[in-house]
Design an enzyme around this catalytic site. Sequence first.
Site, short mmCIF file in Angstrom:
data_model
loop_
_atom_site.label_atom_id
_atom_site.label_comp_id
_atom_site.label_asym_id
_atom_site.label_seq_id
_atom_site.Cartn_x
_atom_site.Cartn_y
_atom_site.Cartn_z
N SER A 151 5.56 -20.72 1.40
CA SER A 151 5.18 -22.03 0.86
C SER A 151 5.99 -22.29 -0.39
O SER A 151 6.36 -21.36 -1.11
CB SER A 151 3.69 -22.00 0.50
OG SER A 151 3.35 -23.07 -0.33
N TYR A 154 -3.07 -17.76 -4.00
CA TYR A 154 -2.15 -18.17 -2.93
C TYR A 154 -0.70 -18.08 -3.40
O TYR A 154 0.17 -17.55 -2.70
CB TYR A 154 -2.51 -19.59 -2.51
CG TYR A 154 -1.73 -20.15 -1.33
CD1 TYR A 154 -2.04 -19.77 -0.03
CD2 TYR A 154 -0.69 -21.07 -1.52
CE1 TYR A 154 -1.35 -20.28 1.06
CE2 TYR A 154 0.00 -21.59 -0.45
CZ TYR A 154 -0.32 -21.20 0.85
OH TYR A 154 0.37 -21.72 1.91
P1 NAP Z 1 -4.43 -23.39 9.00
O1 NAP Z 1 -4.51 -24.63 9.77
O2 NAP Z 1 -5.46 -23.13 7.95
O3 NAP Z 1 -4.41 -22.16 10.03
C1 NAP Z 1 -4.40 -20.86 9.54
C2 NAP Z 1 -4.41 -19.90 10.72
O4 NAP Z 1 -4.46 -18.58 10.19
C3 NAP Z 1 -5.67 -20.06 11.60
O5 NAP Z 1 -5.31 -19.83 12.95
C4 NAP Z 1 -6.56 -18.95 11.11
O6 NAP Z 1 -7.52 -18.48 12.07
C5 NAP Z 1 -5.50 -17.89 10.85
N1 NAP Z 1 -6.00 -16.76 10.07
C6 NAP Z 1 -6.51 -16.73 8.82
N2 NAP Z 1 -6.88 -15.49 8.51
C7 NAP Z 1 -6.58 -14.70 9.58
C8 NAP Z 1 -6.72 -13.33 9.88
N3 NAP Z 1 -7.28 -12.46 9.02
N4 NAP Z 1 -6.28 -12.87 11.07
C9 NAP Z 1 -5.74 -13.70 11.98
N5 NAP Z 1 -5.60 -15.03 11.77
C10 NAP Z 1 -6.03 -15.52 10.57
O7 NAP Z 1 -3.03 -23.24 8.26
P2 NAP Z 1 -1.60 -23.92 8.56
O8 NAP Z 1 -1.53 -25.13 7.71
O9 NAP Z 1 -1.38 -24.01 10.00
O10 NAP Z 1 -0.65 -22.84 7.89
C11 NAP Z 1 0.15 -21.94 8.64
C12 NAP Z 1 1.08 -21.21 7.69
O11 NAP Z 1 1.89 -22.16 6.98
C13 NAP Z 1 0.35 -20.40 6.62
O12 NAP Z 1 1.07 -19.22 6.36
C14 NAP Z 1 0.40 -21.31 5.40
O13 NAP Z 1 0.31 -20.58 4.19
C15 NAP Z 1 1.76 -21.96 5.59
N6 NAP Z 1 1.89 -23.24 4.89
C16 NAP Z 1 1.13 -24.32 5.25
C17 NAP Z 1 1.30 -25.52 4.56
C18 NAP Z 1 0.53 -26.77 4.90
O14 NAP Z 1 0.72 -27.80 4.24
N7 NAP Z 1 -0.31 -26.78 5.93
C19 NAP Z 1 2.23 -25.60 3.51
C20 NAP Z 1 2.98 -24.49 3.17
C21 NAP Z 1 2.80 -23.31 3.87
P3 NAP Z 1 -9.02 -19.10 12.16
O15 NAP Z 1 -8.93 -20.36 12.98
O16 NAP Z 1 -9.78 -18.01 12.84
O17 NAP Z 1 -9.47 -19.36 10.77
#
Ligand code: NAP
Length: 234
Positions: free
Chosen positions: A142, A157
Amino acid sequence: MTEKKLAAVTGGNRGIGFQICRDLAREGFKVILTSRDLKKGQDAAEKLKDEGLDVKFYQLDIISIDGIENFYQTILNDFGKLDVLINNAAILPEPISSGLSAELQEIKKTMETNVYGTIVLCQKFIPLMIKNNYGRIVNLSSGLGQLKEMGGGYFAYRVSKTALHAVTKIFASETSHYDIQINCVDPGWVKTDMGGSGATSTPEEGAVTPVWLSSRPKGEPSGMFYKDRKIIDW
Ligand code: NAP
């Protein structure tokens, strides 16, 4: 017929991870969609299979060391290889804390998910990639972890993502003699449960660079931080 490349994605049941699974399968990968929740993961994989995509579900909670070991053994038995590992799963803890008020418990939980799970997965699968002299690892990071732009708030984070940058560079350095590339990606601000409805990008847009890095040819950079398919500062 050439054997399909095998890609595994953590946290593949929703958000950017789910879209990465879909796009990798559309690109011709056999995709292992993993999720910590059995039902959510099965439903997500079924959805992609209904689209005609080659997706298989495995349960994986990345904070469980035994779970990672079991997952590794299953992949080894079923396929004997893993070509691509997408470390996507992460948490953004609430409340969005400042450095001065962040609870140690919250910091530990965030590090456990966002950093330690990825380290252990890499420690398991990199030796297999070395054995096969092929691997692509993409760590979802991120801009909040970028030292160049480091500001206040989001303490746990931010620290976890900056640590992930160090982990990425170290593993990349230790695999530099092989056809293995290990990189970080900032997917942008993406409309997911984590990014919220006000975010500026779609999950489709967020998945583009991770999927692109999954099949870069031999000799392309390793140990870099990417955004929009370009290398950016750490
Ligand atoms: P999200 O919608 O919150 O999804 C997170 C995923 O991680 C979900 O499938 C969740 O499973 C899973 N997870 C969390 N803890 C876990 C564990 N202990 N074991 C296995 N799975 C686990 O997040 P996202 O926005 O798609 O983000 C994906 C990646 O992109 C992350 O690394 C995030 O930091 C990065 N990112 C996102 C953004 C953004 O704006 N969205 C920006 C920068 C970086 P559950 O459904 O079971 O909770």
